[in-house]
Design a protein around this motif. Structure first.
Motif, PDB file in Angstrom:
ATOM      1  N   PHE A 245      12.464   2.091   9.109  1.00  0.00           N
ATOM      2  CA  PHE A 245      11.017   2.049   9.072  1.00  0.00           C
ATOM      3  C   PHE A 245      10.532   1.156   7.930  1.00  0.00           C
ATOM      4  CE2 PHE A 245       6.717   3.307   9.268  1.00  0.00           C
ATOM      5  CZ  PHE A 245       6.291   3.660   7.992  1.00  0.00           C
ATOM      6  N   VAL A 246       9.478   0.392   8.195  1.00  0.00           N
ATOM      7  CA  VAL A 246       8.869  -0.444   7.164  1.00  0.00           C
ATOM      8  C   VAL A 246       7.431   0.005   6.895  1.00  0.00           C
ATOM      9  CG1 VAL A 246       8.138  -2.778   6.548  1.00  0.00           C
ATOM     10  CG2 VAL A 246      10.292  -2.431   7.773  1.00  0.00           C
ATOM     11  N   ALA A 247       6.610   0.017   7.948  1.00  0.00           N
ATOM     12  CA  ALA A 247       5.197   0.359   7.779  1.00  0.00           C
ATOM     13  C   ALA A 247       4.622   0.790   9.117  1.00  0.00           C
ATOM     14  CB  ALA A 247       4.415  -0.834   7.234  1.00  0.00           C
ATOM     15  N   ALA A 248       3.541   1.566   9.056  1.00  0.00           N
ATOM     16  CA  ALA A 248       2.875   2.014  10.273  1.00  0.00           C
ATOM     17  C   ALA A 248       1.382   2.140  10.012  1.00  0.00           C
ATOM     18  CB  ALA A 248       3.436   3.341  10.757  1.00  0.00           C
ATOM     19  N   ILE A 249       0.602   2.045  11.099  1.00  0.00           N
ATOM     20  CA  ILE A 249      -0.853   2.110  10.986  1.00  0.00           C
ATOM     21  C   ILE A 249      -1.408   2.876  12.181  1.00  0.00           C
ATOM     22  CG2 ILE A 249      -1.146  -0.133  12.137  1.00  0.00           C
ATOM     23  CD1 ILE A 249      -3.495  -0.641  10.154  1.00  0.00           C
ATOM     24  N   SER A 250      -2.392   3.715  11.915  1.00  0.00           N
ATOM     25  CA  SER A 250      -3.008   4.504  12.972  1.00  0.00           C
ATOM     26  C   SER A 250      -3.924   3.636  13.830  1.00  0.00           C
ATOM     27  CB  SER A 250      -3.803   5.659  12.369  1.00  0.00           C
ATOM     28  OG  SER A 250      -4.864   5.143  11.565  1.00  0.00           O
ATOM     29  N   TRP A 251      -4.392   4.224  14.911  1.00  0.00           N
ATOM     30  CA  TRP A 251      -5.232   3.491  15.848  1.00  0.00           C
ATOM     31  C   TRP A 251      -6.480   2.920  15.179  1.00  0.00           C
ATOM     32  CZ3 TRP A 251      -9.340   6.408  18.964  1.00  0.00           C
ATOM     33  CH2 TRP A 251     -10.065   5.527  19.765  1.00  0.00           C
ATOM     34  N   THR A 252      -7.125   3.691  14.340  1.00  0.00           N
ATOM     35  CA  THR A 252      -8.350   3.216  13.701  1.00  0.00           C
ATOM     36  C   THR A 252      -8.056   2.317  12.494  1.00  0.00           C
ATOM     37  OG1 THR A 252      -8.461   5.091  12.216  1.00  0.00           O
ATOM     38  CG2 THR A 252      -9.555   5.319  14.362  1.00  0.00           C
ATOM     39  N   GLY A 253      -6.832   2.344  12.029  1.00  0.00           N
ATOM     40  CA  GLY A 253      -6.500   1.612  10.816  1.00  0.00           C
ATOM     41  C   GLY A 253      -6.784   2.391   9.550  1.00  0.00           C
ATOM     42  N   ALA A 254      -7.282   3.618   9.709  1.00  0.00           N
ATOM     43  CA  ALA A 254      -7.653   4.403   8.525  1.00  0.00           C
ATOM     44  C   ALA A 254      -6.437   4.935   7.781  1.00  0.00           C
ATOM     45  CB  ALA A 254      -8.546   5.562   8.937  1.00  0.00           C
ATOM     46  N   TYR A 255      -5.340   5.083   8.496  1.00  0.00           N
ATOM     47  CA  TYR A 255      -4.131   5.641   7.884  1.00  0.00           C
ATOM     48  C   TYR A 255      -2.992   4.631   7.968  1.00  0.00           C
ATOM     49  CZ  TYR A 255      -6.736   9.953   8.313  1.00  0.00           C
ATOM     50  OH  TYR A 255      -7.710  10.916   8.221  1.00  0.00           O
ATOM     51  N   THR A 256      -2.364   4.396   6.826  1.00  0.00           N
ATOM     52  CA  THR A 256      -1.212   3.509   6.763  1.00  0.00           C
ATOM     53  C   THR A 256      -0.085   4.198   6.015  1.00  0.00           C
ATOM     54  OG1 THR A 256      -2.053   2.444   4.758  1.00  0.00           O
ATOM     55  CG2 THR A 256      -2.588   1.389   6.859  1.00  0.00           C
ATOM     56  N   TYR A 257       1.119   3.843   6.373  1.00  0.00           N
ATOM     57  CA  TYR A 257       2.312   4.448   5.778  1.00  0.00           C
ATOM     58  C   TYR A 257       3.313   3.346   5.492  1.00  0.00           C
ATOM     59  CZ  TYR A 257       0.058   8.354   8.149  1.00  0.00           C
ATOM     60  OH  TYR A 257      -0.863   9.269   8.591  1.00  0.00           O
ATOM     61  N   TYR A 258       4.051   3.520   4.397  1.00  0.00           N
ATOM     62  CA  TYR A 258       5.032   2.514   3.996  1.00  0.00           C
ATOM     63  C   TYR A 258       6.317   3.181   3.531  1.00  0.00           C
ATOM     64  CZ  TYR A 258       0.955  -0.573   3.875  1.00  0.00           C
ATOM     65  OH  TYR A 258      -0.167  -1.280   4.217  1.00  0.00           O
ATOM     66  N   SER A 259       7.410   2.485   3.739  1.00  0.00           N
ATOM     67  CA  SER A 259       8.653   2.945   3.138  1.00  0.00           C
ATOM     68  C   SER A 259       8.588   2.700   1.635  1.00  0.00           C
ATOM     69  CB  SER A 259       9.847   2.208   3.748  1.00  0.00           C
ATOM     70  OG  SER A 259       9.823   0.838   3.363  1.00  0.00           O
ATOM     71  N   ASP A 260       9.358   3.450   0.895  1.00  0.00           N
ATOM     72  CA  ASP A 260       9.346   3.299  -0.563  1.00  0.00           C
ATOM     73  C   ASP A 260       9.797   1.902  -0.971  1.00  0.00           C
ATOM     74  OD1 ASP A 260      10.418   6.712  -1.281  1.00  0.00           O
ATOM     75  OD2 ASP A 260       8.431   5.869  -0.905  1.00  0.00           O
ATOM     76  N   SER A 261      10.666   1.316  -0.181  1.00  0.00           N
ATOM     77  CA  SER A 261      11.234   0.020  -0.560  1.00  0.00           C
ATOM     78  C   SER A 261      10.225  -1.131  -0.463  1.00  0.00           C
ATOM     79  CB  SER A 261      12.446  -0.295   0.311  1.00  0.00           C
ATOM     80  OG  SER A 261      12.077  -0.376   1.675  1.00  0.00           O
TER      81      SER A 261
END
Length: 124
Positions: free
Chosen positions: A47-63
């Motif tokens: 996993f690197v990064a992810a984003i919700s449908w609205t773009g309000a939520y984003t997630y990233y790997s620690d690296s």
């Protein structure tokens, strides 16, 4: 069905930047959570990064946290991955993925559609 096509990969020196794009076509793009994953030779897809449908939520790997930024433009059916301060260990094939529903996740098993990938090579 959703078709995903990545672009923007290439060769860059350490410390440099690249911007990956993922163009989606097919069914309604706006109702999919989107993610970026990468796979280096001989390693699992991470996993690197992810984003919700609205773009309000984003997630990233620690690296990659603090160096990479994921964004999306639903009107243009495109998701981006801005990669700054690249390191040799970022070298991998980068894949775009889409999951049904509005949320995003780091779990690759939750994604329904995958692109073919784009190679990113970072030289020391």
């Amino acid at each position: 069905q959703v078709q995903l096509v990545e672009s923007g990969g290439g060769l860059v020196q350490a410390g440099g930047s690249l911007r990956l794009s993922c163009a989606a076509s097919g069914r309604t793009f706006g109702r999919y959570g989107m993610g970026w994953f990468r796979q280096a030779p001989g390693k699992e897809r991470d996993f690197v990064a992810a984003i919700s449908w609205t773009g309000a939520y984003t997630y990233y790997s620690d690296s990659v946290k603090g160096r990479f930024t994921i964004s999306r433009v639903n009107a243009g059916n495109t998701v981006f991955l801005q990669m700054n301060s690249l390191k040799p260990e970022d070298t991998a094939v980068y894949y775009c993925a889409a999951k049904k529903g509005v949320s995003a996740t780091a779990d690759n098993k939750e994604y329904d559609y995958w692109g073919q990938g784009t190679q990113v090579t970072v030289s020391a």
